[in-house]
Design an enzyme around this catalytic site. Structure first.
Site, PDB file in Angstrom:
ATOM      1  N   SER A 212       0.850  -1.201   0.000  1.00  0.00           N
ATOM      2  CA  SER A 212       0.000   0.000   0.000  1.00  0.00           C
ATOM      3  C   SER A 212       0.875   1.237   0.000  1.00  0.00           C
ATOM      4  O   SER A 212       1.610   1.488   0.969  1.00  0.00           O
ATOM      5  CB  SER A 212      -0.897   0.018   1.233  1.00  0.00           C
ATOM      6  OG  SER A 212      -1.437   1.322   1.371  1.00  0.00           O
TER       7      SER A 212
ATOM      8  N   HIS B 174      -1.261  -1.402  -4.201  1.00  0.00           N
ATOM      9  CA  HIS B 174      -2.511  -1.078  -3.504  1.00  0.00           C
ATOM     10  C   HIS B 174      -2.593   0.437  -3.313  1.00  0.00           C
ATOM     11  O   HIS B 174      -1.657   1.066  -2.814  1.00  0.00           O
ATOM     12  CB  HIS B 174      -2.556  -1.810  -2.164  1.00  0.00           C
ATOM     13  CG  HIS B 174      -3.876  -1.690  -1.455  1.00  0.00           C
ATOM     14  ND1 HIS B 174      -4.976  -2.423  -1.830  1.00  0.00           N
ATOM     15  CD2 HIS B 174      -4.265  -0.932  -0.402  1.00  0.00           C
ATOM     16  CE1 HIS B 174      -5.992  -2.130  -1.032  1.00  0.00           C
ATOM     17  NE2 HIS B 174      -5.594  -1.204  -0.162  1.00  0.00           N
TER      18      HIS B 174
ATOM     19  N   ASP C 111      -4.852   3.461  -1.800  1.00  0.00           N
ATOM     20  CA  ASP C 111      -5.890   3.767  -0.810  1.00  0.00           C
ATOM     21  C   ASP C 111      -6.465   5.168  -1.003  1.00  0.00           C
ATOM     22  O   ASP C 111      -5.807   6.168  -0.710  1.00  0.00           O
ATOM     23  CB  ASP C 111      -5.298   3.663   0.598  1.00  0.00           C
ATOM     24  CG  ASP C 111      -5.105   2.223   1.018  1.00  0.00           C
ATOM     25  OD1 ASP C 111      -6.069   1.441   0.944  1.00  0.00           O
ATOM     26  OD2 ASP C 111      -3.970   1.882   1.428  1.00  0.00           O
TER      27      ASP C 111
ATOM     28  N   MET D  15      -9.043   7.950   0.152  1.00  0.00           N
ATOM     29  CA  MET D  15      -9.845   8.352   1.322  1.00  0.00           C
ATOM     30  C   MET D  15     -10.375   9.763   1.104  1.00  0.00           C
ATOM     31  O   MET D  15      -9.634  10.633   0.636  1.00  0.00           O
ATOM     32  CB  MET D  15      -8.986   8.313   2.585  1.00  0.00           C
ATOM     33  CG  MET D  15      -8.323   6.971   2.840  1.00  0.00           C
ATOM     34  SD  MET D  15      -7.491   6.949   4.422  1.00  0.00           S
ATOM     35  CE  MET D  15      -6.595   5.400   4.302  1.00  0.00           C
TER      36      MET D  15
ATOM     37  N   HIS E  27      -8.548   0.940  -3.758  1.00  0.00           N
ATOM     38  CA  HIS E  27      -9.444   0.682  -2.625  1.00  0.00           C
ATOM     39  C   HIS E  27     -10.130   2.004  -2.287  1.00  0.00           C
ATOM     40  O   HIS E  27      -9.511   2.908  -1.726  1.00  0.00           O
ATOM     41  CB  HIS E  27      -8.577   0.159  -1.458  1.00  0.00           C
ATOM     42  CG  HIS E  27      -9.304  -0.004  -0.161  1.00  0.00           C
ATOM     43  ND1 HIS E  27      -8.629  -0.203   1.036  1.00  0.00           N
ATOM     44  CD2 HIS E  27     -10.628  -0.016   0.150  1.00  0.00           C
ATOM     45  CE1 HIS E  27      -9.511  -0.321   2.009  1.00  0.00           C
ATOM     46  NE2 HIS E  27     -10.722  -0.201   1.518  1.00  0.00           N
TER      47      HIS E  27
ATOM     48  N   MET F 251     -12.210   4.232  -0.249  1.00  0.00           N
ATOM     49  CA  MET F 251     -12.809   4.491   1.073  1.00  0.00           C
ATOM     50  C   MET F 251     -13.497   5.852   0.990  1.00  0.00           C
ATOM     51  O   MET F 251     -13.043   6.845   1.577  1.00  0.00           O
ATOM     52  CB  MET F 251     -11.716   4.461   2.146  1.00  0.00           C
ATOM     53  CG  MET F 251     -11.224   3.044   2.427  1.00  0.00           C
ATOM     54  SD  MET F 251      -9.674   2.990   3.330  1.00  0.00           S
ATOM     55  CE  MET F 251      -8.539   3.133   1.957  1.00  0.00           C
TER      56      MET F 251
ATOM     57  N   MET G  88     -11.367  -6.030   5.571  1.00  0.00           N
ATOM     58  CA  MET G  88     -10.522  -5.128   6.361  1.00  0.00           C
ATOM     59  C   MET G  88     -10.165  -5.821   7.675  1.00  0.00           C
ATOM     60  O   MET G  88     -11.045  -6.304   8.395  1.00  0.00           O
ATOM     61  CB  MET G  88     -11.257  -3.820   6.684  1.00  0.00           C
ATOM     62  CG  MET G  88     -11.514  -2.907   5.500  1.00  0.00           C
ATOM     63  SD  MET G  88     -10.045  -2.465   4.549  1.00  0.00           S
ATOM     64  CE  MET G  88      -9.018  -1.681   5.802  1.00  0.00           C
TER      65      MET G  88
ATOM     66  N   ASP H 280      -6.509  -6.593   4.345  1.00  0.00           N
ATOM     67  CA  ASP H 280      -5.905  -5.257   4.394  1.00  0.00           C
ATOM     68  C   ASP H 280      -5.872  -4.726   5.830  1.00  0.00           C
ATOM     69  O   ASP H 280      -6.925  -4.471   6.417  1.00  0.00           O
ATOM     70  CB  ASP H 280      -6.730  -4.324   3.494  1.00  0.00           C
ATOM     71  CG  ASP H 280      -6.120  -2.951   3.319  1.00  0.00           C
ATOM     72  OD1 ASP H 280      -5.031  -2.707   3.862  1.00  0.00           O
ATOM     73  OD2 ASP H 280      -6.750  -2.132   2.621  1.00  0.00           O
TER      74      ASP H 280
HETATM   75  C1  DX5 Z   1      -6.157   1.387   5.782  1.00  0.00           C
HETATM   76  C2  DX5 Z   1      -5.722   1.066   4.378  1.00  0.00           C
HETATM   77  C3  DX5 Z   1      -4.605   0.097   4.293  1.00  0.00           C
HETATM   78  C4  DX5 Z   1      -3.339   0.541   4.956  1.00  0.00           C
HETATM   79  C5  DX5 Z   1      -2.682  -0.663   5.511  1.00  0.00           C
HETATM   80  O1  DX5 Z   1      -7.340   2.107   5.747  1.00  0.00           O
HETATM   81  O2  DX5 Z   1      -6.805   0.519   3.636  1.00  0.00           O
HETATM   82  O3  DX5 Z   1      -4.370  -0.304   2.957  1.00  0.00           O
HETATM   83  O4  DX5 Z   1      -2.456   1.181   4.096  1.00  0.00           O
HETATM   84  O5  DX5 Z   1      -1.571  -0.257   6.236  1.00  0.00           O
HETATM   85  P1  DX5 Z   1      -0.789  -1.239   7.187  1.00  0.00           P
HETATM   86  O6  DX5 Z   1      -0.298  -2.385   6.347  1.00  0.00           O
HETATM   87  O7  DX5 Z   1       0.309  -0.393   7.715  1.00  0.00           O
HETATM   88  O8  DX5 Z   1      -1.752  -1.718   8.256  1.00  0.00           O
HETATM   89 ZN    ZN Z   2      -6.451  -0.424   1.597  1.00  0.00          ZN
END
Ligand code: DX5
Ligand code: ZN
Length: 216
Positions: free
Chosen positions: A7, A32, A34, A36, A65, A67, A137, A175
């Site tokens: 990620s 990956h 993310d 947000m 992903h 969010m 998750m 994840d």
């Molecule tokens: C959290 C993200 C993850 C995050 C995971 O909301 O969706 O992808 O980057 O990070 P680690 O591996 O550090 O838990």
């Molecule tokens: Zn993620």
């Protein structure tokens, strides 16, 4: 064959192209990504512009992903930005998950639904024929570097049984809080794709960490 999806949330934002460029040689399978929106989750990261910016730096699949609220609004922008996989949260404001998954496929991407730790796997079982993957998750979404929630293992096992019983090929992606110890537990429970942010990007040797996460 387990896939490892680092990620880039945990990469150096000021050197993103370089971080993404190195991932293939380090042994990663997917990137990956993310997204947000500061609304669905209490944090803001990046959007299609960043996806488009990193696209020339890798030929690995970009696993987006979302969010965000109203995830369907972002299907076309991410397709145009070069995304390969798009996952949307069952808990988001999207009322018609099935239709949204079909729209992701129609746009030419792989589609998946994401479940928060509190959401039972029943939220996705009737969507499985439309899902190339289900993302479970293993932390509450919003931040990297959190601890793995062990109850996730129960969900992985139940979902693995359901997928196998129906003869489906849906991948199970995990994840949050993935490190070599929790990776082994996830793989034993039936996971196929492991996301790892801080484990990979904070490691002194990311290639060795990616290899360790495969638990081969
Ligand atoms: C959290 C993200 C993850 C995050 C995971 O909301 O969706 O992808 O980057 O990070 P680690 O591996 O550090 O838990
Ligand atoms: Zn993620």
């Amino acid at each position: 064959m387990i896939k490892i999806a680092p990620s880039i949330l945990s990469a150096d934002f000021a050197a993103m192209g370089d971080a993404v460029k190195k991932l293939k040689a380090q042994g990663a399978d997917w990137v990956h990504f993310d997204v947000m929106d500061g609304n669905f989750v209490p944090n803001i990261t990046f959007g299609p512009g960043m996806c488009q910016a990193i696209r020339p730096y890798t030929d690995l699949p970009i696993d987006v992903h979302l969010m965000v609220e109203h995830p369907s609004d972002w299907i076309e922008p991410f397709k145009k930005a070069g995304a390969d996989v798009l996952t949307i949260h069952a808990e988001s404001s999207e009322r018609h998950l099935h239709r949204a998954l079909q729209a992701i496929h129609a746009a030419g991407m792989q589609a998946g639904v994401v479940l928060n730790p509190a959401t039972p796997i029943e939220a996705c079982v009737h969507l499985l024929p439309e899902c190339d993957l289900v993302l479970l998750m293993s932390v509450n979404p919003g931040f990297g570097g959190q601890s793995f929630i062990p109850e996730t293992l129960v969900k992985i096992k139940k979902l693995r049984e359901e997928i196998d019983r129906r003869g489906l090929s849906t991948l199970i992606e995990i994840d949050g809080g993935v490190n070599p110890e929790t990776a082994r537990l996830c793989i034993e429970a039936g996971a196929n794709v492991l996301v790892a942010g801080s484990a990979v990007f904070k490691a002194p040797d990311p290639a060795a960490m990616i290899k360790a996460l495969r638990c081969e």
